[in-house]
Design an enzyme around this catalytic site. Sequence first.
Site, PDB file in Angstrom:
ATOM      1  N   ASP A  22      32.058  36.763   0.605  1.00 28.14           N
ATOM      2  CA  ASP A  22      31.530  37.174  -0.699  1.00 28.14           C
ATOM      3  C   ASP A  22      32.600  37.737  -1.641  1.00 28.14           C
ATOM      4  O   ASP A  22      33.592  38.314  -1.194  1.00 28.14           O
ATOM      5  CB  ASP A  22      30.474  38.274  -0.511  1.00 28.14           C
ATOM      6  CG  ASP A  22      29.180  37.749   0.075  1.00 28.14           C
ATOM      7  OD1 ASP A  22      29.138  36.581   0.489  1.00 28.14           O
ATOM      8  OD2 ASP A  22      28.213  38.538   0.124  1.00 28.14           O
ATOM      9  N   HIS A 168      33.522  39.584   3.588  1.00 22.85           N
ATOM     10  CA  HIS A 168      34.016  39.620   2.207  1.00 22.85           C
ATOM     11  C   HIS A 168      35.481  39.192   2.149  1.00 22.85           C
ATOM     12  O   HIS A 168      36.294  39.657   2.944  1.00 22.85           O
ATOM     13  CB  HIS A 168      33.869  41.036   1.634  1.00 22.85           C
ATOM     14  CG  HIS A 168      32.446  41.471   1.469  1.00 22.85           C
ATOM     15  ND1 HIS A 168      31.664  41.877   2.523  1.00 22.85           N
ATOM     16  CD2 HIS A 168      31.661  41.531   0.368  1.00 22.85           C
ATOM     17  CE1 HIS A 168      30.448  42.180   2.066  1.00 22.85           C
ATOM     18  NE2 HIS A 168      30.422  41.977   0.769  1.00 22.85           N
TER      19      HIS A 168
HETATM   20 ZN   LIG Z   1      28.983  40.869  -3.323  1.00 20.44          ZN
END
Ligand SMILES: [Zn+2]
Length: 206
Positions: A22, A168
């Site tokens: 992400d 992430h």
């Molecule tokens: Zn995010």
Amino acid sequence: MAAVTIYNEVKTEEKLLAFTFDDGPNPEWTPQFLDTFKQYGGKATFYVQGTNMEKYPEIARRIVLEGHELGNHSYSHPRLPELDREGQVEELQRAEQLIVAVTGVRPNTFRPPYLAVNDELLSVAGEFDYAVIHGVNLEANDWDMPGVSHIVDSTRAVMRSGSILLFHDGFGDRSQSLAAISILLEEAVAQGYRFVTVSELLGLKT
Ligand SMILES: [Zn+2]
């Protein structure tokens, strides 16, 4: 209105995993995630943020060129339930238009920032024909730098056929996330898993 499902995983007997990343694209970290993935083979899904697509389109193109998929993660990463319907639509639309402009490919899945949803947002996602994607390893909290072993252990505990795994690549120091996926990818390969995009995984759903 059709009910919109939030997916954490897909039931399948096939040894498939969907790794997802992400908040990119990020000029420092995303290339390192791509290099690591190349080492182990297979595909992943990158839930990119619109503002970063504007800044780093060449990295987005590399993601797609290497066979991975882009998903919608909104334009500016707000808490979407706090916006009205019009604001939610605008966030998803701007992000989608950027992804199409940069890569020529329309995203077909959506991960809400902070995994925050309300009924309005699910309805909006349905209008975009997006599947809404969370993940099974939310306790990993890789964004918060909890330590490589915490990220690895809490992900390993929930890793099974059809899992969607959330990490992430997009902001701050992502060294722990990178080290963790290296370990997890190596283990998963040894266990016979293959790595597919979220769309490919959803294609199996019955
Ligand atoms: Zn995010």
